[in-house]
Scaffold this active site. Structure first.
Site, PDB file in Angstrom:
ATOM      1  CG  HIS A  62      -7.099  -2.575  12.512  1.00 54.09           C
ATOM      2  ND1 HIS A  62      -7.448  -3.475  13.489  1.00 54.09           N
ATOM      3  CD2 HIS A  62      -7.885  -1.483  12.726  1.00 54.09           C
ATOM      4  CE1 HIS A  62      -8.407  -2.948  14.254  1.00 54.09           C
ATOM      5  NE2 HIS A  62      -8.688  -1.739  13.808  1.00 54.09           N
ATOM      6  CG  PHE A 112     -11.842   1.516   8.719  1.00 51.02           C
ATOM      7  CD1 PHE A 112     -11.464   1.399  10.040  1.00 51.02           C
ATOM      8  CD2 PHE A 112     -11.173   0.749   7.766  1.00 51.02           C
ATOM      9  CE1 PHE A 112     -10.436   0.535  10.419  1.00 51.02           C
ATOM     10  CE2 PHE A 112     -10.161  -0.114   8.129  1.00 51.02           C
ATOM     11  CZ  PHE A 112      -9.787  -0.219   9.461  1.00 51.02           C
ATOM     12  CG  HIS A 115     -12.160   4.534  14.542  1.00 47.80           C
ATOM     13  ND1 HIS A 115     -12.693   4.815  15.787  1.00 47.80           N
ATOM     14  CD2 HIS A 115     -11.268   3.523  14.729  1.00 47.80           C
ATOM     15  CE1 HIS A 115     -12.156   4.005  16.683  1.00 47.80           C
ATOM     16  NE2 HIS A 115     -11.293   3.210  16.065  1.00 47.80           N
ATOM     17  CD  GLU A 116      -7.805   2.694  12.709  1.00 46.98           C
ATOM     18  OE1 GLU A 116      -6.638   2.717  13.149  1.00 46.98           O
ATOM     19  OE2 GLU A 116      -8.731   2.079  13.274  1.00 46.98           O
ATOM     20  CE  LYS A 119      -8.895   3.946  20.294  1.00 40.53           C
ATOM     21  NZ  LYS A 119      -9.609   2.643  20.437  1.00 40.53           N
ATOM     22  CG  HIS A 120      -5.177   4.848  16.669  1.00 39.69           C
ATOM     23  ND1 HIS A 120      -4.845   4.365  17.913  1.00 39.69           N
ATOM     24  CD2 HIS A 120      -6.241   4.113  16.250  1.00 39.69           C
ATOM     25  CE1 HIS A 120      -5.662   3.373  18.244  1.00 39.69           C
ATOM     26  NE2 HIS A 120      -6.524   3.200  17.254  1.00 39.69           N
TER      27      HIS A 120
END
Length: 227
Positions: A62, A112, A115-116, A119-120
């Protein structure tokens, strides 16, 4: 040099130093999170296989998330460095195998991954550049073989129910780390094993004991669904 000029230069240096400190590592550890695809799919929202085909029946990445010891976390730290798929072109085979998106509609998983990173990953730039972020996360997946640890303890993804404590013990025995575990609920209201949280030091080099675990939302006995 006049007083005003010296004043301006001194304040400029202080500002630059402060800016560098702000950009420096500003988190305490990473959560490394893996999801069981069978649980993701066995809910009301359903799922879609990525364009590369149905993933293998194994835990999938994830993300790798910078966190603070108090349970909060930084996010979206650098909008000037957005995700660039070309920077990880050499990792594509492993990314599609280990880090696929199961969201609908079917996709190539780029959204995906973006986004990872956005954001992170941007909050860990003092430690990992974009390629390093994804490569390191893939390596962590190889190091922590959660499915093998569960199978060794007789816990298999066959739709059976298992004690949550037995699942935790199996992972602790297999990979020598205490996991955080979160669950989801299927359409019938059954608690399912969903995500496994492990912790990594702030240099992204070694697994560590978690300073704090995510809120546990599992029943005492959980389903391990097929995929």
């Amino acid at each position: 040099m006049g007083f005003f000029t010296r004043f301006v230069l001194i304040n400029l240096v202080i500002f630059q130093c402060f800016s560098l400190l702000c950009f420096a590592q500003d988190f305490d550890f990473f959560y490394f999170v893996q999801s069981w695809p069978g649980s993701y799919c066995d809910t009301g929202r359903s799922c879609c296989h990525p364009q590369s085909g149905k993933p293998s029946a194994d835990f999938k990445i994830h993300g790798l998330w910078p966190n603070y010891n108090d349970g909060t976390y930084p996010s979206n730290c650098d909008s000037s460095n957005p995700f660039d798929r070309t920077k990880i072109s050499d990792l594509m085979g492993s990314m599609q195998k280990n880090w696929p998106s199961l969201a609908c509609p079917s996709s190539d998983s780029t959204k995906f991954w973006a986004h990872e990173w956005n954001k992170h990953g941007t909050c860990a730039e003092s430690v990992l550049d974009q390629h390093g972020y994804f490569e390191t996360t893939l390596n962590l997946k190889n190091q922590a073989n959660i499915l093998q640890a569960l199978r060794t303890a007789g816990i298999n993804p066959d739709g059976s129910y298992y004690s949550l404590n037995k699942i935790k013990s199996a992972i602790e025995q297999g990979i020598k780390l205490s996991p955080g575990i979160t669950c989801n609920v299927d359409e019938s209201g059954n608690s399912q094993l969903y995500e496994i949280y492990l912790c990594v030091d702030s240099s992204a080099s070694n697994f560590i004991d978690c300073p704090i675990f995510p809120d546990e939302n599992c029943a005492s006995s959980v389903e391990f669904p097929e995929f």
